[in-house]
Design a protein around this motif. Structure first.
Motif, PDB file in Angstrom:
ATOM      1  N   SER A 107     -16.317  22.170   8.572  1.00  0.00           N
ATOM      2  CA  SER A 107     -14.943  22.149   9.073  1.00  0.00           C
ATOM      3  C   SER A 107     -13.958  22.353   7.927  1.00  0.00           C
ATOM      4  N   ASP A 108     -12.675  22.570   8.275  1.00  0.00           N
ATOM      5  CA  ASP A 108     -11.645  22.672   7.234  1.00  0.00           C
ATOM      6  C   ASP A 108     -11.582  21.395   6.415  1.00  0.00           C
ATOM      7  N   GLN A 109     -11.759  20.261   7.083  1.00  0.00           N
ATOM      8  CA  GLN A 109     -11.719  18.990   6.375  1.00  0.00           C
ATOM      9  C   GLN A 109     -12.881  18.878   5.382  1.00  0.00           C
ATOM     10  N   HIS A 110     -14.055  19.326   5.801  1.00  0.00           N
ATOM     11  CA  HIS A 110     -15.213  19.291   4.902  1.00  0.00           C
ATOM     12  C   HIS A 110     -14.995  20.225   3.719  1.00  0.00           C
ATOM     13  N   HIS A 111     -14.410  21.369   3.975  1.00  0.00           N
ATOM     14  CA  HIS A 111     -14.097  22.326   2.902  1.00  0.00           C
ATOM     15  C   HIS A 111     -13.175  21.681   1.869  1.00  0.00           C
TER      16      HIS A 111
ATOM     17  N   TYR B  48       0.699  20.194  -3.574  1.00  0.00           N
ATOM     18  CA  TYR B  48       1.983  20.872  -3.754  1.00  0.00           C
ATOM     19  C   TYR B  48       1.814  22.387  -3.786  1.00  0.00           C
ATOM     20  N   ALA B  49       0.673  22.848  -4.333  1.00  0.00           N
ATOM     21  CA  ALA B  49       0.425  24.284  -4.462  1.00  0.00           C
ATOM     22  C   ALA B  49      -0.148  24.893  -3.186  1.00  0.00           C
ATOM     23  N   GLY B  50      -0.385  24.080  -2.165  1.00  0.00           N
ATOM     24  CA  GLY B  50      -0.912  24.598  -0.893  1.00  0.00           C
ATOM     25  C   GLY B  50      -2.347  25.063  -0.978  1.00  0.00           C
ATOM     26  N   LYS B  51      -3.173  24.385  -1.794  1.00  0.00           N
ATOM     27  CA  LYS B  51      -4.549  24.828  -1.999  1.00  0.00           C
ATOM     28  C   LYS B  51      -5.522  24.330  -0.922  1.00  0.00           C
ATOM     29  N   PHE B  52      -5.113  23.391  -0.077  1.00  0.00           N
ATOM     30  CA  PHE B  52      -6.017  22.809   0.907  1.00  0.00           C
ATOM     31  C   PHE B  52      -5.780  23.400   2.297  1.00  0.00           C
ATOM     32  N   LYS B  53      -6.868  23.572   3.046  1.00  0.00           N
ATOM     33  CA  LYS B  53      -6.763  24.107   4.403  1.00  0.00           C
ATOM     34  C   LYS B  53      -6.119  23.108   5.360  1.00  0.00           C
ATOM     35  N   ASP B  54      -6.409  21.826   5.140  1.00  0.00           N
ATOM     36  CA  ASP B  54      -5.858  20.773   5.991  1.00  0.00           C
ATOM     37  C   ASP B  54      -5.233  19.712   5.089  1.00  0.00           C
ATOM     38  N   PRO B  55      -4.028  19.978   4.587  1.00  0.00           N
ATOM     39  CA  PRO B  55      -3.410  19.044   3.643  1.00  0.00           C
ATOM     40  C   PRO B  55      -3.163  17.659   4.240  1.00  0.00           C
ATOM     41  N   ALA B  56      -2.936  17.578   5.547  1.00  0.00           N
ATOM     42  CA  ALA B  56      -2.713  16.270   6.167  1.00  0.00           C
ATOM     43  C   ALA B  56      -3.958  15.405   6.042  1.00  0.00           C
ATOM     44  N   PHE B  57      -5.125  16.029   6.186  1.00  0.00           N
ATOM     45  CA  PHE B  57      -6.387  15.293   6.034  1.00  0.00           C
ATOM     46  C   PHE B  57      -6.561  14.811   4.604  1.00  0.00           C
ATOM     47  N   LEU B  58      -6.394  15.719   3.641  1.00  0.00           N
ATOM     48  CA  LEU B  58      -6.638  15.353   2.257  1.00  0.00           C
ATOM     49  C   LEU B  58      -5.651  14.283   1.782  1.00  0.00           C
ATOM     50  N   ALA B  59      -4.392  14.414   2.205  1.00  0.00           N
ATOM     51  CA  ALA B  59      -3.392  13.429   1.807  1.00  0.00           C
ATOM     52  C   ALA B  59      -3.713  12.067   2.404  1.00  0.00           C
ATOM     53  N   ARG B  60      -4.109  12.050   3.689  1.00  0.00           N
ATOM     54  CA  ARG B  60      -4.426  10.780   4.323  1.00  0.00           C
ATOM     55  C   ARG B  60      -5.658  10.136   3.684  1.00  0.00           C
ATOM     56  N   LEU B  61      -6.652  10.975   3.370  1.00  0.00           N
ATOM     57  CA  LEU B  61      -7.860  10.452   2.724  1.00  0.00           C
ATOM     58  C   LEU B  61      -7.518   9.832   1.378  1.00  0.00           C
ATOM     59  N   ASP B  62      -6.654  10.489   0.628  1.00  0.00           N
ATOM     60  CA  ASP B  62      -6.263   9.971  -0.680  1.00  0.00           C
ATOM     61  C   ASP B  62      -5.620   8.589  -0.554  1.00  0.00           C
ATOM     62  N   VAL B  63      -4.769   8.426   0.463  1.00  0.00           N
ATOM     63  CA  VAL B  63      -4.088   7.147   0.685  1.00  0.00           C
ATOM     64  C   VAL B  63      -5.077   6.062   1.115  1.00  0.00           C
ATOM     65  N   GLU B  64      -5.959   6.401   2.053  1.00  0.00           N
ATOM     66  CA  GLU B  64      -6.932   5.419   2.540  1.00  0.00           C
ATOM     67  C   GLU B  64      -7.927   5.040   1.443  1.00  0.00           C
TER      68      GLU B  64
ATOM     69  N   HIS C  55       0.845  -1.185   0.000  1.00  0.00           N
ATOM     70  CA  HIS C  55       0.000   0.000   0.000  1.00  0.00           C
ATOM     71  C   HIS C  55       0.885   1.241   0.000  1.00  0.00           C
ATOM     72  N   PRO C  56       0.677   2.154  -0.919  1.00  0.00           N
ATOM     73  CA  PRO C  56       1.420   3.422  -0.861  1.00  0.00           C
ATOM     74  C   PRO C  56       1.096   4.163   0.435  1.00  0.00           C
ATOM     75  N   ASP C  57       2.065   4.905   0.961  1.00  0.00           N
ATOM     76  CA  ASP C  57       1.823   5.638   2.203  1.00  0.00           C
ATOM     77  C   ASP C  57       1.793   7.143   2.007  1.00  0.00           C
ATOM     78  N   ASP C  58       1.794   7.601   0.751  1.00  0.00           N
ATOM     79  CA  ASP C  58       1.630   9.026   0.477  1.00  0.00           C
ATOM     80  C   ASP C  58       1.020   9.179  -0.922  1.00  0.00           C
ATOM     81  N   VAL C  59       0.624  10.405  -1.251  1.00  0.00           N
ATOM     82  CA  VAL C  59      -0.074  10.628  -2.523  1.00  0.00           C
ATOM     83  C   VAL C  59       0.841  10.396  -3.729  1.00  0.00           C
ATOM     84  N   PRO C  60       2.107  10.831  -3.704  1.00  0.00           N
ATOM     85  CA  PRO C  60       2.973  10.481  -4.842  1.00  0.00           C
ATOM     86  C   PRO C  60       3.063   8.973  -5.047  1.00  0.00           C
TER      87      PRO C  60
END
Length: 256
Positions: free
Chosen positions: A157-161, A69-85, A20-25
């Protein structure tokens, strides 16, 4: 369950799905490798219905990575983790199917059985994959993500956004992706329809992802009740499986 037949790429498929990949790249890399292998599965090769979905999924994930990479998300840790899961559930379904395991969700099995052809059409196949991934996989991926991060799925929330921002990615990518699945005569009809087809498909993606968020909130509330959780899993799988059958039926050809 039908024994999967990956033909000459059986070992390559097994090797790709061992981790399983552990990050978005890593997710982008695995989807890219998977796309190359899927397009070599006989007899349909590049006409493989799963390759049609995987191509769409890869494009959306690459866009998510660009925004991270462009910093467009309020909570990048959430979005990255969601992408992996999220990706992990797709890769797991493929691995289960490769191993002929009964753990493969019914909604994914319905698409995987179409891999030998001959009646799979590109756009319905891609949409059937989106149905499986959003209507079944996404709610559970959200719950796993929130559990990992120690937060709750709260509206506004930021995550919902950030979650809703992915709808914008679909809206940007759908026109080009959808036209890539069309024949020349269908492109003519599409031109005559103007933006109508793009609009309603974008609306359907937004609606479906909103339902997935609500289902995640429902699952979150009962996540410690194993019997209720299993019942909800079966319910979502059965519902998505029924829709998938419709999408892959002759009726689905109207999507073209």
């Amino acid at each position: 369950m039908t024994q999967p037949t990956w033909g000459p790429v059986q070992q390559e498929m097994s090797d790709i799905l061992q981790r399983h990949p552990d990050d978005v790249p890593g997710v982008v890399d695995q989807l890219t490798r998977l796309q190359e292998v899927l397009c070599r599965i006989p007899p349909l090769l590049h006409g493989n219905p799963l390759a049609d979905f995987n191509k769409l999924y890869l494009t959306i994930t690459e866009n998510v990575l660009d925004r991270l990479y462009a910093g467009k998300f309020k909570d990048p840790a959430f979005l990255a983790r969601l992408d992996v899961e999220f990706a992990a559930r797709y890769f797991d379904a493929l691995r289960y199917w490769t191993e002929a395991s009964p753990a493969c969700p019914g909604v994914w099995a319905g698409l995987f059985t179409r891999i030998p052809g001959p009646d799979a059409r590109p756009l319905p196949s891609a949409v059937a994959g989106v149905n499986a991934h959003i209507n079944f996989d996404l709610p559970f991926a959200l719950v796993t993500t929130f559990d990992h991060l120690g937060s709750d799925p709260v509206d506004g929330s930021d995550q919902h956004h950030d979650y809703l921002q992915v709808n914008d990615i679909f809206a940007e990518e759908i026109p080009g992706l959808r036209r890539g699945y069309l024949d020349r005569w269908q492109l003519l009809i599409d031109t005559m329809n103007g933006d109508l087809d793009d609009w309603w498909q974008g609306e359907m993606v937004e609606y479906t992802r909103n339902v997935a968020w609500r289902n995640a909130q429902r699952i979150w509330a009962l996540r410690h009740d194993m019997a209720a959780l299993d019942k909800e899993r079966r319910r979502l799988d059965n519902t998505a499986t029924g829709l998938g059958k419709l999408l892959l039926s002759p009726f689905g050809g109207f999507l073209q």
